[in-house]
Design an enzyme around this catalytic site. Structure first.
Site, mmCIF file in Angstrom:
data_model
loop_
_atom_site.group_PDB
_atom_site.id
_atom_site.type_symbol
_atom_site.label_atom_id
_atom_site.label_comp_id
_atom_site.label_asym_id
_atom_site.label_seq_id
_atom_site.Cartn_x
_atom_site.Cartn_y
_atom_site.Cartn_z
ATOM 1 N N ASP A 92 0.865 -1.177 0.000
ATOM 2 C CA ASP A 92 0.000 0.000 0.000
ATOM 3 C C ASP A 92 0.905 1.231 0.000
ATOM 4 O O ASP A 92 1.524 1.544 1.021
ATOM 5 C CB ASP A 92 -0.904 0.036 1.235
ATOM 6 C CG ASP A 92 -2.115 -0.875 1.115
ATOM 7 O OD1 ASP A 92 -2.084 -1.807 0.311
ATOM 8 O OD2 ASP A 92 -3.084 -0.653 1.870
ATOM 9 N N LYS A 154 -7.024 3.576 -2.944
ATOM 10 C CA LYS A 154 -7.399 3.481 -1.534
ATOM 11 C C LYS A 154 -7.686 4.879 -0.996
ATOM 12 O O LYS A 154 -6.969 5.833 -1.308
ATOM 13 C CB LYS A 154 -6.259 2.818 -0.757
ATOM 14 C CG LYS A 154 -6.479 2.740 0.743
ATOM 15 C CD LYS A 154 -5.282 2.062 1.384
ATOM 16 C CE LYS A 154 -5.324 2.201 2.891
ATOM 17 N NZ LYS A 154 -4.127 1.617 3.520
ATOM 18 N N LYS A 183 -10.274 0.308 -2.145
ATOM 19 C CA LYS A 183 -10.110 -0.002 -0.727
ATOM 20 C C LYS A 183 -10.538 1.194 0.103
ATOM 21 O O LYS A 183 -10.072 2.315 -0.109
ATOM 22 C CB LYS A 183 -8.658 -0.366 -0.410
ATOM 23 C CG LYS A 183 -8.413 -0.671 1.079
ATOM 24 C CD LYS A 183 -6.990 -1.153 1.310
ATOM 25 C CE LYS A 183 -6.682 -1.282 2.796
ATOM 26 N NZ LYS A 183 -5.300 -1.765 3.038
#
Length: 223
Positions: A92, A154, A183
């Site tokens: 991430d 995300k 996400k």
């Protein structure tokens, strides 16, 4: 969505900067107990988490360029490569927010593309901090992330204000299309929040309050 389906979608996190090794040990034991499939810990703790979780087929993920995103591309790539060597299986990364807001989209895309390349096929998610962006910047970020070859956009780290909202998740899903990863993290406090955010278009949830979430309690956790 039942409890088991939610567990499959959760990235359980412990990214608190003061977390000790004992905290990580307890966190990993909790992960095993409740059956979460992926955890995220800071790079320093990846080897320890991996040593505890690999035999249980639980993935260890790592944040890159966390939590501000302003590191150089070379630094982010080195951090990614070392984390993978230490056992990380999901990445991430935080987008370069300053470059994005400066309109330097080529630099933003190169930054992501190089981390994706270093990830060598592992799932790569790009955090954009939706609370800090205009709608046009969110749209631009999504297009750049897809062009650079990442797997997910995300919403947030949970460390820089704001978090996942229904409106933002719907927007990200509308931009990326039905087959891209979205996400949601930050501000998901209850089981109902999780169900609603999935209904809005998220297919992964990041939270440090995962146990409370799946137990029907109110979580105090964020990212």
């Amino acid at each position: 969505m039942n409890r088991e389906q939610l567990i499959e979608m959760i990235d359980f996190t412990l990214l608190r900067p003061t977390a000790t090794k004992d905290d990580i040990t307890d966190f990993c034991n909790t992960t095993i107990e409740h059956g979460f499939k992926t955890v995220f810990v800071n790079p320093y703790y990846v080897p320890h988490a991996y040593s505890m979780l690999t035999e249980h087929n639980i993935k260890v993920g790592v944040p890159i360029g966390f939590s501000l995103g302003g590191a150089t591309t070379k630094t982010k790539v080195a951090e990614t490569e070392e984390s993978i060597k230490n056992g990380a299986e999901e990445i991430d990364m935080l987008i370069n927010l300053g470059a994005l807001k400066s309109g330097d989209f080529d630099a933003v895309e190169l930054d992501i593309r190089e981390v994706v390349k270093a990830s060598d096929g592992l799932t790569t998610k790009v955090i954009i901090e939706t609370a800090l962006l205009t709608e046009d910047e969110k749209k631009a970020a999504c297009k750049i992330i897809q062009s650079a070859g990442a797997d997910f956009v995300k919403t947030a780290t949970g460390f820089n204000g704001g978090g996942a909202t229904m409106e933002d998740v719907r927007l990200l899903r509308s931009i990326t299309g039905p087959d891209f990863g979205v996400k949601a993290s930050g501000g998901i406090r209850t089981y109902e929040d999780a169900v609603n955010i999935v209904g809005a278009g998220a297919n992964r949830i990041g939270t440090s309050g995962a146990v409370a979430l799946i137990s029907g309690e109110k979580s105090s956790g964020d990212y």
